[in-house]
Design a protein around this motif. Structure first.
Motif, PDB file in Angstrom:
ATOM      1  N   THR A   1       0.737  -1.465  -0.137  1.00  0.00           N
ATOM      2  CA  THR A   1       0.016  -0.163  -0.009  1.00  0.00           C
ATOM      3  C   THR A   1       0.741   1.298   0.047  1.00  0.00           C
ATOM      4  O   THR A   1       0.524   2.389  -0.563  1.00  0.00           O
ATOM      5  CB  THR A   1      -0.963   0.091   1.204  1.00  0.00           C
ATOM      6  OG1 THR A   1      -1.642  -0.982   1.095  1.00  0.00           O
ATOM      7  CG2 THR A   1      -1.829   1.356   1.252  1.00  0.00           C
ATOM      8  N   ALA A   2       1.789   1.236   0.898  1.00  0.00           N
ATOM      9  CA  ALA A   2       2.629   2.567   0.731  1.00  0.00           C
ATOM     10  C   ALA A   2       3.646   2.826  -0.368  1.00  0.00           C
ATOM     11  O   ALA A   2       3.441   4.089  -0.907  1.00  0.00           O
ATOM     12  CB  ALA A   2       3.694   2.433   1.902  1.00  0.00           C
ATOM     13  N   ASP A   3       3.923   1.916  -1.133  1.00  0.00           N
ATOM     14  CA  ASP A   3       4.403   2.004  -2.295  1.00  0.00           C
ATOM     15  C   ASP A   3       3.341   2.429  -3.412  1.00  0.00           C
ATOM     16  O   ASP A   3       3.981   3.184  -4.137  1.00  0.00           O
ATOM     17  CB  ASP A   3       5.220   0.530  -2.763  1.00  0.00           C
ATOM     18  CG  ASP A   3       6.259   0.176  -1.955  1.00  0.00           C
ATOM     19  OD1 ASP A   3       6.764   1.030  -1.160  1.00  0.00           O
ATOM     20  OD2 ASP A   3       6.564  -1.240  -2.266  1.00  0.00           O
ATOM     21  N   TRP A   4       2.484   2.020  -3.434  1.00  0.00           N
ATOM     22  CA  TRP A   4       1.692   2.361  -4.356  1.00  0.00           C
ATOM     23  C   TRP A   4       1.097   3.736  -4.207  1.00  0.00           C
ATOM     24  O   TRP A   4       0.784   4.653  -4.906  1.00  0.00           O
ATOM     25  CB  TRP A   4       0.361   1.456  -4.411  1.00  0.00           C
ATOM     26  CG  TRP A   4       0.551   0.357  -5.574  1.00  0.00           C
ATOM     27  CD1 TRP A   4       1.344  -0.783  -5.229  1.00  0.00           C
ATOM     28  CD2 TRP A   4       0.166   0.281  -6.927  1.00  0.00           C
ATOM     29  NE1 TRP A   4       1.287  -1.731  -6.417  1.00  0.00           N
ATOM     30  CE2 TRP A   4       0.687  -0.927  -7.160  1.00  0.00           C
ATOM     31  CE3 TRP A   4      -0.525   1.260  -7.740  1.00  0.00           C
ATOM     32  CZ2 TRP A   4       0.530  -1.183  -8.828  1.00  0.00           C
ATOM     33  CZ3 TRP A   4      -0.976   0.632  -9.041  1.00  0.00           C
ATOM     34  CH2 TRP A   4      -0.381  -0.551  -9.462  1.00  0.00           C
ATOM     35  N   ALA A   5       0.858   4.105  -2.959  1.00  0.00           N
ATOM     36  CA  ALA A   5       0.610   5.814  -2.360  1.00  0.00           C
ATOM     37  C   ALA A   5       1.445   6.612  -2.922  1.00  0.00           C
ATOM     38  O   ALA A   5       1.408   7.658  -3.263  1.00  0.00           O
ATOM     39  CB  ALA A   5       0.203   5.540  -0.917  1.00  0.00           C
ATOM     40  N   ASP A   6       2.948   6.059  -2.549  1.00  0.00           N
ATOM     41  CA  ASP A   6       4.087   6.952  -3.043  1.00  0.00           C
ATOM     42  C   ASP A   6       4.040   7.197  -4.571  1.00  0.00           C
ATOM     43  O   ASP A   6       4.283   8.226  -5.072  1.00  0.00           O
ATOM     44  CB  ASP A   6       5.274   6.281  -2.740  1.00  0.00           C
ATOM     45  CG  ASP A   6       5.557   6.156  -1.236  1.00  0.00           C
ATOM     46  OD1 ASP A   6       5.115   6.944  -0.693  1.00  0.00           O
ATOM     47  OD2 ASP A   6       6.470   5.504  -0.625  1.00  0.00           O
ATOM     48  N   VAL A   7       4.021   6.180  -5.338  1.00  0.00           N
ATOM     49  CA  VAL A   7       4.101   6.512  -6.759  1.00  0.00           C
ATOM     50  C   VAL A   7       2.765   7.238  -7.213  1.00  0.00           C
ATOM     51  O   VAL A   7       2.785   8.030  -8.140  1.00  0.00           O
ATOM     52  CB  VAL A   7       4.128   5.149  -7.635  1.00  0.00           C
ATOM     53  CG1 VAL A   7       4.265   5.293  -9.168  1.00  0.00           C
ATOM     54  CG2 VAL A   7       5.432   4.333  -7.041  1.00  0.00           C
ATOM     55  N   LEU A   8       1.616   6.767  -6.906  1.00  0.00           N
ATOM     56  CA  LEU A   8       0.413   7.550  -7.433  1.00  0.00           C
ATOM     57  C   LEU A   8       0.579   8.834  -7.073  1.00  0.00           C
ATOM     58  O   LEU A   8       0.355  10.069  -7.689  1.00  0.00           O
ATOM     59  CB  LEU A   8      -0.858   7.000  -6.885  1.00  0.00           C
ATOM     60  CG  LEU A   8      -1.299   5.603  -7.337  1.00  0.00           C
ATOM     61  CD1 LEU A   8      -2.279   4.955  -6.512  1.00  0.00           C
ATOM     62  CD2 LEU A   8      -1.836   5.669  -8.768  1.00  0.00           C
ATOM     63  N   SER A   9       1.018   9.198  -5.937  1.00  0.00           N
ATOM     64  CA  SER A   9       1.019  10.763  -5.345  1.00  0.00           C
ATOM     65  C   SER A   9       1.940  11.298  -6.067  1.00  0.00           C
ATOM     66  O   SER A   9       1.714  12.613  -6.565  1.00  0.00           O
ATOM     67  CB  SER A   9       1.531  10.718  -3.866  1.00  0.00           C
ATOM     68  OG  SER A   9       0.520  10.008  -3.032  1.00  0.00           O
ATOM     69  N   ALA A  10       3.259  10.719  -6.579  1.00  0.00           N
ATOM     70  CA  ALA A  10       4.077  11.381  -7.409  1.00  0.00           C
ATOM     71  C   ALA A  10       3.766  11.711  -8.737  1.00  0.00           C
ATOM     72  O   ALA A  10       4.353  12.767  -9.402  1.00  0.00           O
ATOM     73  CB  ALA A  10       5.536  10.563  -7.428  1.00  0.00           C
ATOM     74  N   VAL A  11       2.769  10.927  -9.187  1.00  0.00           N
ATOM     75  CA  VAL A  11       2.219  11.393 -10.671  1.00  0.00           C
ATOM     76  C   VAL A  11       0.904  12.034 -10.521  1.00  0.00           C
ATOM     77  O   VAL A  11       1.223  13.245 -10.952  1.00  0.00           O
ATOM     78  CB  VAL A  11       1.993   9.996 -11.478  1.00  0.00           C
ATOM     79  CG1 VAL A  11       1.359  10.334 -12.772  1.00  0.00           C
ATOM     80  CG2 VAL A  11       3.170   9.254 -11.504  1.00  0.00           C
ATOM     81  N   ALA A  12       0.051  11.631  -9.925  1.00  0.00           N
ATOM     82  CA  ALA A  12      -1.239  12.525  -9.783  1.00  0.00           C
ATOM     83  C   ALA A  12      -1.235  13.946  -8.981  1.00  0.00           C
ATOM     84  O   ALA A  12      -1.921  14.745  -9.383  1.00  0.00           O
ATOM     85  CB  ALA A  12      -2.410  11.758  -9.247  1.00  0.00           C
ATOM     86  N   LEU A  13      -0.302  14.012  -8.217  1.00  0.00           N
ATOM     87  CA  LEU A  13      -0.272  15.505  -7.476  1.00  0.00           C
ATOM     88  C   LEU A  13       0.538  16.242  -7.597  1.00  0.00           C
ATOM     89  O   LEU A  13       0.858  17.112  -7.327  1.00  0.00           O
ATOM     90  CB  LEU A  13      -0.353  14.979  -5.962  1.00  0.00           C
ATOM     91  CG  LEU A  13      -1.122  14.041  -5.302  1.00  0.00           C
ATOM     92  CD1 LEU A  13      -0.909  13.747  -3.683  1.00  0.00           C
ATOM     93  CD2 LEU A  13      -2.501  14.491  -5.306  1.00  0.00           C
ATOM     94  N   HIS A  14       1.461  15.838  -8.900  1.00  0.00           N
ATOM     95  CA  HIS A  14       2.541  16.898  -9.148  1.00  0.00           C
ATOM     96  C   HIS A  14       2.304  17.050 -10.987  1.00  0.00           C
ATOM     97  O   HIS A  14       2.682  16.176 -11.908  1.00  0.00           O
ATOM     98  CB  HIS A  14       3.911  16.431  -9.165  1.00  0.00           C
ATOM     99  CG  HIS A  14       4.270  16.114  -7.641  1.00  0.00           C
ATOM    100  ND1 HIS A  14       3.800  15.059  -7.059  1.00  0.00           N
ATOM    101  CD2 HIS A  14       4.962  17.032  -6.887  1.00  0.00           C
ATOM    102  CE1 HIS A  14       4.306  15.145  -5.736  1.00  0.00           C
ATOM    103  NE2 HIS A  14       4.979  16.438  -5.549  1.00  0.00           N
TER     104      HIS A  14
END
Length: 430
Positions: free
Chosen positions: A368-381
């Motif tokens: 879960t943490a890895d997916w949250a990291d990568v999704l945030s890095a793309v979707a929130l930037h």
């Protein structure tokens, strides 16, 4: 018509026992394989090769023959009850299905079909017998492999039965040519099933580059009733443990936990219907969203047609493909063709479908943490997302169904020529 050795490739019999090309992907067992059959059949017909697709009838009201497109027909074969049977129940109907296929051919002149192309192991069992009866080569596409799926089961998923492993082994040994989606699948066929590398071709699936194109995100969101400033994550596919939709929901909840202000803007689109093992608990994903406290942020939608899917892809900031096993991942290609970055699990064919760091990001775990990291890095930037969006559209243009079909034609011609030579050698030996 395409020729070889003074003969013409006129007709191909395509076998798809467990799912019809007429079914909407995302429903029941319909998915990427259905898209593959439809798209290649249409293009084979454009090349002058007639295609007849044999599939099991699941309704008494279904006409025996349906024209899918000019030069492409679908034949409904009665085999078992007129209802959707689980794939594990279908082996008991293979004898009836095979009889229906052979009877349909018996009404034709000898040599009516030049090649049999079976999709999935159930169809391969039928194709093996048809090949021997008709005296034509068998080309087989596995699409998924039991040994591979069983080695990467999602939590709560059920292993594929040993009978399927045996059935796949038999088809691999008997097929004149095997078609794999990626080099990784080719290696799996060789290493796990003992396939002959000389009889195995690697042909990547394609994407409809005329249908799936970049477009206005704002306009797509208006149609879907989404706020223009929302952060939109999307999952498109069959709702079952293998596809990992729960991975996206858990990651979305983690993103909200890290940044509570995100709750007001986050929307998670889940487009698809329960399938396979997911049918045992059809509302499990709704219950998970509620337990995670993000039910208000999740939008569940039924399977969509290709044209409607375009709007879903365009509306999303990121499309997630968190599968535990994936022979290729057509959803990833379709999303990228629409200019939407993809975050995908680093499994199966997804490293081919997604150019890591160029058209999207691959995640090496289902944590879960890895997916949250990568999704945030793309979707929130936005800047990073825009870079990947440009790369996504460019990467998708490397794939087309026309290229896939032309490669298939070469396999058919090669298989037919080799089969004819082998037949002459057998006659001489006798």
């Amino acid at each position: 018509m395409i020729g070889w050795g003074g003969r013409l490739l006129r007709r191909v019999a395509v076998l798809s026992v467990h799912t019809s090309p007429l079914d909407l992907p995302g429903t029941g067992d319909a998915g990427g394989m259905n898209v593959y059959i439809v798209q290649t059949a249409i293009r084979l017909a454009r090349h002058g090769v007639e295609v007849e697709v044999f599939t099991r009838a699941t309704s008494s009201g279904a006409p025996p023959v349906v024209e899918l497109a000019p030069g492409v027909t679908v034949r409904h074969i009665t085999a078992g009850p007129f209802e959707g049977l689980a794939k594990n129940d279908l082996p008991a109907q293979l004898c009836a299905f095979t009889a229906g296929v052979l009877r349909a051919e018996a009404h034709r002149e000898p040599g009516y079909y030049n090649v049999v192309h079976s999709h999935y192991w159930l169809s391969g069992q039928v194709g093996w017998l048809a090949r021997d009866c008709w005296g034509v080569p068998l080309v087989h596409s596995a699409h998924t492999l039991a040994k591979v799926k069983n080695a990467a089961l999602a939590q709560g998923d059920v292993p594929e039965p040993h009978t399927r492993v045996i059935g796949e082994q038999q088809v691999v040994a008997e097929a004149d040519r095997l078609v794999a989606n990626t080099p990784a699948e080719t290696a799996q066929l060789v290493d796990l099933y003992g396939a002959d590398p000389a009889r195995t071709a690697t042909i990547s699936p394609g994407v409809d580059l005329e249908l799936f194109t970049p477009g206005s995100q704002g306009a797509a969101r208006i149609v879907l009733g989404l706020p223009s400033d929302a952060v939109v994550l999307a999952f498109i596919g069959r709702i079952q443990p293998l596809k990992g939709p729960d991975v996206l929901l858990r990651a979305a909840a983690e993103m909200v936990s890290r940044d509570p202000a995100l709750r007001a803007k986050l929307r998670v689109l889940v487009v698809g219907g329960p399938s396979g093992n997911g049918l045992a608990e059809p509302i499990a994903l709704h219950q998970l969203a509620a337990a995670l406290g993000i039910l208000d942020q999740v939008v569940f939608a039924p399977p969509q047609s290709g044209a409607d899917l375009v709007g879903v892809y365009r509306a999303a900031d990121v499309v997630a493909v968190p599968s535990y096993s994936e022979s290729f991942g057509l959803v990833a290609l379709e999303a990228q063709a629409c200019g939407t970055p993809v975050v995908a699990a680093e499994v199966g064919g997804l490293p081919v479908a997604v150019a890591d760091g160029v058209s999207g990001q691959l995640v090496g775990s289902h944590c879960t943490a890895d997916w949250a990291d990568v999704l945030s890095a793309v979707a929130l930037h936005p800047q990073r997302r825009d870079q990947l969006a440009a790369g996504a559209a460019a990467h998708a243009r490397r794939f087309s169904w026309e290229r896939t079909t032309e490669a298939l034609l070469r396999v058919y011609i090669d298989a037919a020529a080799a089969y004819r030579i082998d037949a002459r050698e057998r006659e001489v030996a006798v």
